[in-house]
Design a protein around this motif. Structure first.
Motif, PDB file in Angstrom:
ATOM      1  N   LEU A 134       0.881  -0.826   0.087  1.00 57.66           N
ATOM      2  CA  LEU A 134      -0.121   0.066   0.063  1.00 57.66           C
ATOM      3  C   LEU A 134       0.400   1.014   0.417  1.00 57.66           C
ATOM      4  N   TYR A 135       2.178   1.164   0.941  1.00 57.88           N
ATOM      5  CA  TYR A 135       3.057   2.444   0.358  1.00 57.88           C
ATOM      6  C   TYR A 135       3.958   2.482  -0.560  1.00 57.88           C
ATOM      7  N   GLU A 136       3.766   1.369  -1.612  1.00 62.00           N
ATOM      8  CA  GLU A 136       4.421   1.560  -2.357  1.00 62.00           C
ATOM      9  C   GLU A 136       3.482   2.021  -4.085  1.00 62.00           C
ATOM     10  N   GLU A 137       2.015   1.176  -3.354  1.00 61.50           N
ATOM     11  CA  GLU A 137       1.658   1.554  -4.686  1.00 61.50           C
ATOM     12  C   GLU A 137       0.759   2.365  -4.554  1.00 61.50           C
ATOM     13  N   LYS A 138       0.397   3.187  -3.140  1.00 63.62           N
ATOM     14  CA  LYS A 138      -0.629   4.365  -2.338  1.00 63.62           C
ATOM     15  C   LYS A 138      -2.365   3.614  -2.562  1.00 63.62           C
ATOM     16  N   GLN A 139      -2.711   2.605  -3.393  1.00 70.06           N
ATOM     17  CA  GLN A 139      -3.651   1.876  -3.423  1.00 70.06           C
ATOM     18  C   GLN A 139      -3.680   0.762  -3.903  1.00 70.06           C
ATOM     19  N   LEU A 140      -4.939   0.125  -3.781  1.00 68.43           N
ATOM     20  CA  LEU A 140      -4.902  -1.763  -4.060  1.00 68.43           C
ATOM     21  C   LEU A 140      -5.970  -2.167  -3.287  1.00 68.43           C
ATOM     22  N   CYS A 141      -6.606  -2.950  -3.938  1.00 68.65           N
ATOM     23  CA  CYS A 141      -8.030  -3.306  -3.618  1.00 68.65           C
ATOM     24  C   CYS A 141      -7.847  -4.784  -2.931  1.00 68.65           C
ATOM     25  N   VAL A 142      -8.716  -5.313  -2.381  1.00 67.60           N
ATOM     26  CA  VAL A 142      -8.210  -6.805  -1.305  1.00 67.60           C
ATOM     27  C   VAL A 142      -8.144  -7.895  -2.634  1.00 67.60           C
ATOM     28  N   CYS A 143      -8.279  -7.712  -3.883  1.00 62.42           N
ATOM     29  CA  CYS A 143      -8.441  -9.585  -5.381  1.00 62.42           C
ATOM     30  C   CYS A 143      -7.478  -8.526  -5.661  1.00 62.42           C
ATOM     31  N   ASP A 144      -6.598  -7.200  -5.514  1.00 62.52           N
ATOM     32  CA  ASP A 144      -5.101  -7.055  -6.247  1.00 62.52           C
ATOM     33  C   ASP A 144      -3.876  -8.070  -5.134  1.00 62.52           C
ATOM     34  N   LEU A 145      -3.989  -7.411  -3.982  1.00 59.75           N
ATOM     35  CA  LEU A 145      -3.661  -8.011  -2.661  1.00 59.75           C
ATOM     36  C   LEU A 145      -3.665  -9.538  -3.131  1.00 59.75           C
TER      37      LEU A 145
END
Lengths: 119, 119
Positions: free
Chosen positions: B52-63
């Motif tokens: 999250l720090y690197e990509e700024k934002q992610l959804c649960v699916c991405d993770l």
DNA sequence: CGCGTATTTAAGCAACTACTTAAATACAAA
DNA sequence: TTTGTATTTAAGTAGTTGCTTAAATACGCG
């Protein structure tokens, strides 16, 4: 795993791939850091570590007195910290003194600083 | 508790007292820090936080894709992080994006820096 | 509205944690 | 070597964690 819903319509495949690669590349560093954080994340152990930072060295008896816990309970925390090389011990006569290893003192320094400021 | 051996002959009473006082005085800060560290100390969550720090934002699916874990398992980690205000969420159309709260991003920055350096 | 995608939640379980009590060690000093 | 202080360890236990599977929600869009 990998069953279930969320058959995403839109997914940034490049982003996913890039992230996967990055995570794999620095996997060892994750282990190193969570090695420390896992133990520091416990309230009692964080106190132990901070006390060792402030006082340089303390024995299991001191910590037991300060924290109001049995010697046995504290000893078992110290053992975990020692096993992971977060603290080291040095015997002087009958007393065994515990202190932070340089490596982890450095890693945890930012938190000690925060604690210091709130004195 | 407080039974048992270790009826210390020599103990620096002043030191014990001083340490006790200090610990009590900043007890809240200990809670604040171990609130963060307790969760960051888990290998999977540390990865989530770093991503999250690197990509700024992610959804649960991405993770879920990146980490190779079920959506459900990731979701439950995200819930813990959200409950403790370490991350926040923002819905955009059907997708819920997760990102770090400023406060904890700052607190965990030293570790992200270490991870960054090891790329 | 109702469908379909995205996400959360509930229940259950094996593994782990932090403590307790009681017993075992370690070792300095007499 | 024996004694006494300091410390660790072993066994047991209640509570917690991280996952699984299956079911329930949430909500944008046709």
């Amino acid at each position: 795993m990998n069953n279930n819903s969320c058959i995403r319509q839109q997914a940034d495949i490049k982003q996913i791939g890039r992230c996967k690669d990055r995570i794999t590349a620095i996997n060892g560093t994750f282990d190193y850091i969570s090695n420390g954080l896992e133990l520091a994340g416990n309230n009692v152990r964080l106190k132990i570590l901070f006390l060792l930072y402030e006082e340089k060295q303390l024995c299991v008896c001191d910590l037991s007195d300060i924290l109001g816990m049995t010697i046995s309970a504290v000893s078992q925390h110290l053992r975990k910290l020692k096993d992971r090389k977060i603290i080291k011990t040095e015997r002087r006569a009958q007393i065994i003194f515990n202190s932070l290893t340089k490596e982890y003192e450095e890693m945890l320094l930012p938190f000690f600083k925060i604690l210091d400021e709130n004195k």
